[in-house]
Design a protein around this motif. Sequence first.
Motif, PDB file in Angstrom:
ATOM      1  N   SER A   1      12.886  -1.028 114.399  1.00  0.00           N
ATOM      2  CA  SER A   1      12.668  -0.383 113.105  1.00  0.00           C
ATOM      3  C   SER A   1      13.947  -0.291 112.281  1.00  0.00           C
ATOM      4  O   SER A   1      15.060  -0.382 112.803  1.00  0.00           O
ATOM      5  N   ILE A   2      13.756  -0.074 111.002  1.00  0.00           N
ATOM      6  CA  ILE A   2      14.886   0.157 110.093  1.00  0.00           C
ATOM      7  C   ILE A   2      15.604   1.439 110.510  1.00  0.00           C
ATOM      8  O   ILE A   2      16.837   1.514 110.464  1.00  0.00           O
ATOM      9  N   GLN A   3      14.842   2.444 110.952  1.00  0.00           N
ATOM     10  CA  GLN A   3      15.452   3.703 111.386  1.00  0.00           C
ATOM     11  C   GLN A   3      16.385   3.466 112.578  1.00  0.00           C
ATOM     12  O   GLN A   3      17.469   4.052 112.655  1.00  0.00           O
ATOM     13  N   GLU A   4      15.983   2.603 113.494  1.00  0.00           N
ATOM     14  CA  GLU A   4      16.842   2.305 114.640  1.00  0.00           C
ATOM     15  C   GLU A   4      18.091   1.560 114.197  1.00  0.00           C
ATOM     16  O   GLU A   4      19.189   1.801 114.700  1.00  0.00           O
ATOM     17  N   ALA A   5      17.945   0.641 113.243  1.00  0.00           N
ATOM     18  CA  ALA A   5      19.104  -0.070 112.700  1.00  0.00           C
ATOM     19  C   ALA A   5      20.062   0.919 112.038  1.00  0.00           C
ATOM     20  O   ALA A   5      21.280   0.836 112.224  1.00  0.00           O
ATOM     21  N   LYS A   6      19.523   1.868 111.285  1.00  0.00           N
ATOM     22  CA  LYS A   6      20.363   2.881 110.638  1.00  0.00           C
ATOM     23  C   LYS A   6      21.071   3.740 111.685  1.00  0.00           C
ATOM     24  O   LYS A   6      22.253   4.074 111.527  1.00  0.00           O
ATOM     25  N   ALA A   7      20.368   4.082 112.747  1.00  0.00           N
ATOM     26  CA  ALA A   7      20.971   4.888 113.814  1.00  0.00           C
ATOM     27  C   ALA A   7      22.094   4.107 114.503  1.00  0.00           C
ATOM     28  O   ALA A   7      23.155   4.679 114.813  1.00  0.00           O
ATOM     29  N   ASP A   8      21.888   2.812 114.726  1.00  0.00           N
ATOM     30  CA  ASP A   8      22.933   1.988 115.350  1.00  0.00           C
ATOM     31  C   ASP A   8      24.137   1.851 114.426  1.00  0.00           C
ATOM     32  O   ASP A   8      25.284   1.882 114.879  1.00  0.00           O
ATOM     33  N   PHE A   9      23.882   1.720 113.129  1.00  0.00           N
ATOM     34  CA  PHE A   9      24.971   1.659 112.148  1.00  0.00           C
ATOM     35  C   PHE A   9      25.768   2.968 112.187  1.00  0.00           C
ATOM     36  O   PHE A   9      27.003   2.946 112.236  1.00  0.00           O
ATOM     37  N   ALA A  10      25.067   4.092 112.201  1.00  0.00           N
ATOM     38  CA  ALA A  10      25.733   5.399 112.234  1.00  0.00           C
ATOM     39  C   ALA A  10      26.555   5.548 113.517  1.00  0.00           C
ATOM     40  O   ALA A  10      27.678   6.064 113.490  1.00  0.00           O
ATOM     41  N   HIS A  11      26.007   5.062 114.634  1.00  0.00           N
ATOM     42  CA  HIS A  11      26.739   5.116 115.902  1.00  0.00           C
ATOM     43  C   HIS A  11      28.027   4.291 115.812  1.00  0.00           C
ATOM     44  O   HIS A  11      29.106   4.762 116.189  1.00  0.00           O
ATOM     45  N   PHE A  12      27.937   3.069 115.313  1.00  0.00           N
ATOM     46  CA  PHE A  12      29.124   2.220 115.165  1.00  0.00           C
ATOM     47  C   PHE A  12      30.149   2.869 114.234  1.00  0.00           C
ATOM     48  O   PHE A  12      31.345   2.821 114.489  1.00  0.00           O
ATOM     49  N   ARG A  13      29.691   3.477 113.139  1.00  0.00           N
ATOM     50  CA  ARG A  13      30.612   4.132 112.203  1.00  0.00           C
ATOM     51  C   ARG A  13      31.334   5.295 112.896  1.00  0.00           C
ATOM     52  O   ARG A  13      32.530   5.482 112.698  1.00  0.00           O
ATOM     53  N   ARG A  14      30.605   6.068 113.730  1.00  0.00           N
ATOM     54  CA  ARG A  14      31.238   7.180 114.469  1.00  0.00           C
ATOM     55  C   ARG A  14      32.310   6.640 115.409  1.00  0.00           C
ATOM     56  O   ARG A  14      33.393   7.219 115.512  1.00  0.00           O
ATOM     57  N   VAL A  15      32.013   5.539 116.083  1.00  0.00           N
ATOM     58  CA  VAL A  15      32.990   4.932 116.998  1.00  0.00           C
ATOM     59  C   VAL A  15      34.248   4.545 116.234  1.00  0.00           C
ATOM     60  O   VAL A  15      35.371   4.829 116.669  1.00  0.00           O
ATOM     61  N   ILE A  16      34.075   3.931 115.075  1.00  0.00           N
ATOM     62  CA  ILE A  16      35.218   3.515 114.258  1.00  0.00           C
ATOM     63  C   ILE A  16      36.019   4.715 113.812  1.00  0.00           C
ATOM     64  O   ILE A  16      37.242   4.752 113.923  1.00  0.00           O
ATOM     65  N   GLU A  17      35.330   5.731 113.299  1.00  0.00           N
ATOM     66  CA  GLU A  17      36.029   6.923 112.801  1.00  0.00           C
ATOM     67  C   GLU A  17      36.768   7.642 113.920  1.00  0.00           C
ATOM     68  O   GLU A  17      37.888   8.108 113.727  1.00  0.00           O
ATOM     69  N   GLU A  18      36.165   7.720 115.108  1.00  0.00           N
ATOM     70  CA  GLU A  18      36.832   8.360 116.235  1.00  0.00           C
ATOM     71  C   GLU A  18      38.049   7.572 116.697  1.00  0.00           C
ATOM     72  O   GLU A  18      39.050   8.142 117.097  1.00  0.00           O
ATOM     73  N   SER A  19      37.973   6.246 116.630  1.00  0.00           N
ATOM     74  CA  SER A  19      39.106   5.416 117.065  1.00  0.00           C
ATOM     75  C   SER A  19      40.273   5.487 116.089  1.00  0.00           C
ATOM     76  O   SER A  19      41.400   5.173 116.454  1.00  0.00           O
ATOM     77  N   GLU A  20      40.015   5.883 114.851  1.00  0.00           N
ATOM     78  CA  GLU A  20      41.068   5.946 113.843  1.00  0.00           C
ATOM     79  C   GLU A  20      41.794   7.290 113.845  1.00  0.00           C
ATOM     80  O   GLU A  20      42.763   7.470 113.116  1.00  0.00           O
ATOM     81  N   ARG A  21      41.341   8.218 114.667  1.00  0.00           N
ATOM     82  CA  ARG A  21      41.989   9.541 114.715  1.00  0.00           C
ATOM     83  C   ARG A  21      43.268   9.496 115.483  1.00  0.00           C
ATOM     84  O   ARG A  21      43.567   8.769 116.305  1.00  0.00           O
TER      85      ARG A  21
END
Length: 169
Positions: free
Chosen positions: A149-169
Motif C-alpha cells: 500500500s501507499i501507506q506502507e510506502a509512506k511508513a517506510d519513507f518515514a522510517h528511512f528519514r528517522r534513520v538519516i536524522e538519527e545518524s546526523e546527530r
Amino acid sequence: MPFGHVGLSGAVPKKCSKCRHLFEGECTRFIEEVGRFLHLDHGPCGIDGPTDPVEYEDEFVKGKVTVPRKCSRCFHLAVDPVYGFHCTKDATKWGHAHRSLDWGAWRPDHVYLQLPPPKVTTKALSEHTFANDQLAFIKEHRRINPGLSIQEAKADFAHFRRVIEESER
C-alpha cells in the motif's frame, strides 16, 4: 588480533578487537538501519589501483554489484553466500574472518538503506530518501514492491528519514 568463534579461527583488525560492535567476526554498527552485518575495516590491502565503485559481473555473478575498481580484476576477489564479496589476500592471516574489500579513500554520497525482507530495496529508494523526495520514493517503492500500500510506502519513507536524522546527530 587473534579471533575465534564456534570452531572457526583467524584474526580481526586490532581496532575492531575491542569495539563494542564486534560480533562473531563482523560489525553490528548500523545493523538496525541497514539490516545486515557489515564487514570489518581491514584497511588497505597493499595492491595499488583506483577504488571508485564499478559494477561487477562474471560468468557466475549476474547482477548489479559494485566493488572497488581495482578489486574487479583482482584474483583475490571472492564471493560466497554467507560472507558476500571479500578479499582472499593474506587469507592465512585473517582465516575465517575474511578481509573486507579495500575501498581506499572513496566514500559514498550516503549510506544504502535496506527494508526488511521480503520487501525489495533499490539504491533509488535511498537516494530519494536523502533528497527528501517522498513522492519519488513512493513511486519507486510501489514499482519494486507491487501489492504494498501507499501507506506502507509512506511508513517506510518515514522510517528511512528517522534513520538519516538519527545518524546526523
